[in-house]
Motif scaffolding. Sequence first.
Motif, PDB file in Angstrom:
ATOM      1  N   TRP A 331       0.673  -1.280  -0.045  1.00  0.00           N
ATOM      2  CA  TRP A 331       0.066   0.066   0.025  1.00  0.00           C
ATOM      3  C   TRP A 331       0.777   1.262   0.078  1.00  0.00           C
ATOM      4  CZ3 TRP A 331       1.065   3.246   3.914  1.00  0.00           C
ATOM      5  CH2 TRP A 331       1.807   2.537   5.100  1.00  0.00           C
ATOM      6  N   LEU A 332       2.055   1.027   0.201  1.00  0.00           N
ATOM      7  CA  LEU A 332       2.776   2.422   0.347  1.00  0.00           C
ATOM      8  C   LEU A 332       2.945   3.163  -0.793  1.00  0.00           C
ATOM      9  CD1 LEU A 332       4.535   4.146   2.729  1.00  0.00           C
ATOM     10  CD2 LEU A 332       6.717   2.653   1.904  1.00  0.00           C
ATOM     11  N   PRO A 333       3.352   2.579  -2.044  1.00  0.00           N
ATOM     12  CA  PRO A 333       3.301   3.386  -3.320  1.00  0.00           C
ATOM     13  C   PRO A 333       2.133   4.315  -3.562  1.00  0.00           C
ATOM     14  CG  PRO A 333       4.388   1.468  -3.575  1.00  0.00           C
ATOM     15  CD  PRO A 333       3.503   1.251  -2.261  1.00  0.00           C
ATOM     16  N   ASN A 334       0.834   3.517  -3.135  1.00  0.00           N
ATOM     17  CA  ASN A 334      -0.341   4.507  -3.532  1.00  0.00           C
ATOM     18  C   ASN A 334      -0.538   5.518  -2.451  1.00  0.00           C
ATOM     19  OD1 ASN A 334      -1.151   2.270  -5.181  1.00  0.00           O
ATOM     20  ND2 ASN A 334      -1.802   0.948  -3.872  1.00  0.00           N
ATOM     21  N   LEU A 335       0.029   5.428  -1.404  1.00  0.00           N
ATOM     22  CA  LEU A 335       0.000   6.699  -0.363  1.00  0.00           C
ATOM     23  C   LEU A 335       0.493   8.206  -1.350  1.00  0.00           C
ATOM     24  CD1 LEU A 335      -0.899   7.752   2.175  1.00  0.00           C
ATOM     25  CD2 LEU A 335       1.798   7.230   2.970  1.00  0.00           C
ATOM     26  N   PHE A 336       1.307   8.007  -2.224  1.00  0.00           N
ATOM     27  CA  PHE A 336       2.111   9.241  -2.698  1.00  0.00           C
ATOM     28  C   PHE A 336       1.717   9.396  -4.224  1.00  0.00           C
ATOM     29  CE2 PHE A 336       4.652   7.423   0.587  1.00  0.00           C
ATOM     30  CZ  PHE A 336       4.932   8.703   1.311  1.00  0.00           C
ATOM     31  N   THR A 337       1.097   8.476  -4.794  1.00  0.00           N
ATOM     32  CA  THR A 337       0.988   8.797  -6.291  1.00  0.00           C
ATOM     33  C   THR A 337      -0.224   7.897  -6.878  1.00  0.00           C
ATOM     34  OG1 THR A 337       1.957   9.029  -8.625  1.00  0.00           O
ATOM     35  CG2 THR A 337       2.861   7.216  -7.236  1.00  0.00           C
ATOM     36  N   HIS A 338      -0.849   8.462  -7.709  1.00  0.00           N
ATOM     37  CA  HIS A 338      -1.865   7.692  -8.358  1.00  0.00           C
ATOM     38  C   HIS A 338      -1.502   7.146  -9.712  1.00  0.00           C
ATOM     39  CE1 HIS A 338      -4.899   8.671  -5.225  1.00  0.00           C
ATOM     40  NE2 HIS A 338      -4.709   9.862  -5.782  1.00  0.00           N
ATOM     41  N   ASP A 339      -0.342   7.686 -10.226  1.00  0.00           N
ATOM     42  CA  ASP A 339       0.078   7.355 -11.497  1.00  0.00           C
ATOM     43  C   ASP A 339       0.830   5.864 -11.448  1.00  0.00           C
ATOM     44  OD1 ASP A 339       2.101   6.658 -13.561  1.00  0.00           O
ATOM     45  OD2 ASP A 339       2.239   8.881 -13.901  1.00  0.00           O
ATOM     46  N   PRO A 340       0.442   4.638 -12.333  1.00  0.00           N
ATOM     47  CA  PRO A 340       0.800   3.345 -12.350  1.00  0.00           C
ATOM     48  C   PRO A 340       2.183   3.300 -12.462  1.00  0.00           C
ATOM     49  CG  PRO A 340      -1.347   3.477 -13.474  1.00  0.00           C
ATOM     50  CD  PRO A 340      -0.739   4.927 -13.248  1.00  0.00           C
ATOM     51  N   ALA A 341       2.644   3.964 -13.685  1.00  0.00           N
ATOM     52  CA  ALA A 341       3.981   3.933 -14.090  1.00  0.00           C
ATOM     53  C   ALA A 341       5.314   4.421 -12.556  1.00  0.00           C
ATOM     54  CB  ALA A 341       4.530   4.930 -15.105  1.00  0.00           C
ATOM     55  N   VAL A 342       4.696   5.455 -12.049  1.00  0.00           N
ATOM     56  CA  VAL A 342       5.634   5.900 -10.594  1.00  0.00           C
ATOM     57  C   VAL A 342       5.429   4.887  -9.722  1.00  0.00           C
ATOM     58  CG1 VAL A 342       5.743   7.575  -9.042  1.00  0.00           C
ATOM     59  CG2 VAL A 342       5.156   8.401 -11.276  1.00  0.00           C
ATOM     60  N   ARG A 343       4.108   4.177  -9.578  1.00  0.00           N
ATOM     61  CA  ARG A 343       3.954   3.228  -8.369  1.00  0.00           C
ATOM     62  C   ARG A 343       4.920   2.173  -8.648  1.00  0.00           C
ATOM     63  NH1 ARG A 343      -1.624   4.366  -8.594  1.00  0.00           N
ATOM     64  NH2 ARG A 343      -2.165   2.309  -9.637  1.00  0.00           N
ATOM     65  N   LYS A 344       4.836   1.476 -10.029  1.00  0.00           N
ATOM     66  CA  LYS A 344       5.818   0.498 -10.114  1.00  0.00           C
ATOM     67  C   LYS A 344       7.202   0.643  -9.929  1.00  0.00           C
ATOM     68  CE  LYS A 344       6.967  -2.808 -13.898  1.00  0.00           C
ATOM     69  NZ  LYS A 344       6.730  -3.290 -15.492  1.00  0.00           N
ATOM     70  N   LEU A 345       7.839   1.876 -10.469  1.00  0.00           N
ATOM     71  CA  LEU A 345       9.199   2.256 -10.288  1.00  0.00           C
ATOM     72  C   LEU A 345       9.384   2.415  -8.609  1.00  0.00           C
ATOM     73  CD1 LEU A 345       9.275   4.967 -12.993  1.00  0.00           C
ATOM     74  CD2 LEU A 345      10.723   2.808 -12.872  1.00  0.00           C
ATOM     75  N   LEU A 346       8.566   3.111  -7.965  1.00  0.00           N
ATOM     76  CA  LEU A 346       8.650   3.318  -6.539  1.00  0.00           C
ATOM     77  C   LEU A 346       8.514   1.752  -5.625  1.00  0.00           C
ATOM     78  CD1 LEU A 346       8.977   5.157  -4.206  1.00  0.00           C
ATOM     79  CD2 LEU A 346       6.646   5.159  -4.144  1.00  0.00           C
ATOM     80  N   LEU A 347       8.121   1.001  -6.170  1.00  0.00           N
ATOM     81  CA  LEU A 347       7.911  -0.250  -5.535  1.00  0.00           C
ATOM     82  C   LEU A 347       9.183  -1.188  -5.684  1.00  0.00           C
ATOM     83  CD1 LEU A 347       6.109  -2.500  -4.157  1.00  0.00           C
ATOM     84  CD2 LEU A 347       5.656  -3.374  -6.537  1.00  0.00           C
ATOM     85  N   GLY A 348       9.826  -1.213  -6.993  1.00  0.00           N
ATOM     86  CA  GLY A 348      11.141  -1.678  -7.149  1.00  0.00           C
ATOM     87  C   GLY A 348      12.371  -0.990  -6.252  1.00  0.00           C
ATOM     88  N   SER A 349      12.156   0.516  -5.931  1.00  0.00           N
ATOM     89  CA  SER A 349      13.058   1.129  -5.300  1.00  0.00           C
ATOM     90  C   SER A 349      12.956   0.927  -3.693  1.00  0.00           C
ATOM     91  CB  SER A 349      12.845   2.450  -5.428  1.00  0.00           C
ATOM     92  OG  SER A 349      12.983   3.183  -6.647  1.00  0.00           O
ATOM     93  N   LEU A 350      11.903   0.720  -3.258  1.00  0.00           N
ATOM     94  CA  LEU A 350      11.663   0.381  -1.745  1.00  0.00           C
ATOM     95  C   LEU A 350      12.116  -0.956  -1.346  1.00  0.00           C
ATOM     96  CD1 LEU A 350       7.999   1.673  -1.242  1.00  0.00           C
ATOM     97  CD2 LEU A 350      10.223   2.745  -0.460  1.00  0.00           C
TER      98      LEU A 350
END
Length: 439
Positions: A331-350
């Motif tokens: 759920w953490l990426p969804n807290l900061f953005t609604h953009d699917p591309a950004v969420r995917k990139l953020l997930l790998g970073s985390l």
Amino acid sequence: MGILKHPYDREILRLAVPAFGGLVAEPLFLLADSAIVGRLGTTVQAGLGIAGQALTTIVGLCIFLAYGTTAAVARQMGAGHLKDAVRQGIDGIWLALAIGGGLIVLGMPLVPWIVDLFGSTAPVQPAAKTYLWVSLFGIPGMLVVLAGTGGMRGMQDTRTPFYVSVGAFTLNLALNSLFVLGLGWGIAGSAGGTVIAQTVGGAVYIGAVLRGARRHGALLRPDVHGVRVAATSGVALIARTVSLQVVLVSATAIAAHQGTSQLAAYGVGSRIWRFLALALDAIAIAGQAITGRCLGASDVRAVRGATRRMMVWGMGGGAVFGLVIVTALPWLPNLFTHDPAVRKLLLGSLIIIAAMQPIAGVVFVLDGVLIGAGDMRYLALAGTVSMAVFLPIAWLVYTVGGGLAGLWLTITLWVIARLITLGVRARGGAWMVTGAVRG
């Protein structure tokens, strides 16, 4: 209480727990901004990523106001020179005000150049310039908070910084919600809320300094010699900080050249990483205070014992934070953005950020211990060596298209390089200079 079996556990926790609350409030400012500004779109979020890194760099170069003051005040405390300890804290406040005023004057005309330096795309630049321009007016308050926090920590008081930080964060969150979501002032409202909160925090510290000076009979007017000593003693610490900021600015610039989505994801990831870093730095703050006090009292044995124990706490704390991030991944990426591309990139970073936390915990402890010892020249050298490891590898990752994951892996290698350079120094004894003033 059964887990607190080591002789230094209670003192470490007494200093580290409130320091944790104080430290995490500052990155929570930017995380709150990210969550609120994220509602304005990916382009604005990316602009905040640029401006946030620029502002962090500017203020980060002045971190010696906190770290140098902590070490100096703690040594005077350990030697039993209470009035001199308060006086050094006052000199730090005056220096913070002078630097803060100068940065506003110098920074305003340089805002466009600073934003351009990151190589961001044209749509991102207006938001970045707006946030940075408004935020400059909060720098004096930020620097006073740094100096005041350093003085309080040196006096072995981490509770006051905790209360001030929590109050400032609460005010910041309320104002940003009002200005951005309520009044529709956009990213300028977000920056304005943070400026007000930081300025109020600085005013609280000035009030605390006034009370302390009256209590201990210390003069309030600026001591030119004391301010000069505070400034010159921070030169090596500034060099160490510059090496850290070069790495972080370079990483942001690389993310900016990868694209808007990558920059937005890196901006959020870097703020989460910074939040975790400062949370772990709570133990390092205890290390600064304990090391400075014990060396001031010429108790080398206590320094060794406390250092070993804090390394255990640092590694354990890092492991816990890493597990928290992994648990929150759904759920953490969804807290900061609604953009699917950004969420995917953020997930790998985390995932990478979580894995590096145990190593980072030990690095921050060793950094804090050496700062508390006043071993600034070696810290500058170690920072330069670690930076030299990072830069060519980061460039290689960028040129071969390693992406955001490759960038975060390179940052992990940089953290490992810091662990090696600081660990080698800590094993020796050249850094343990005793007495009220380091020779």
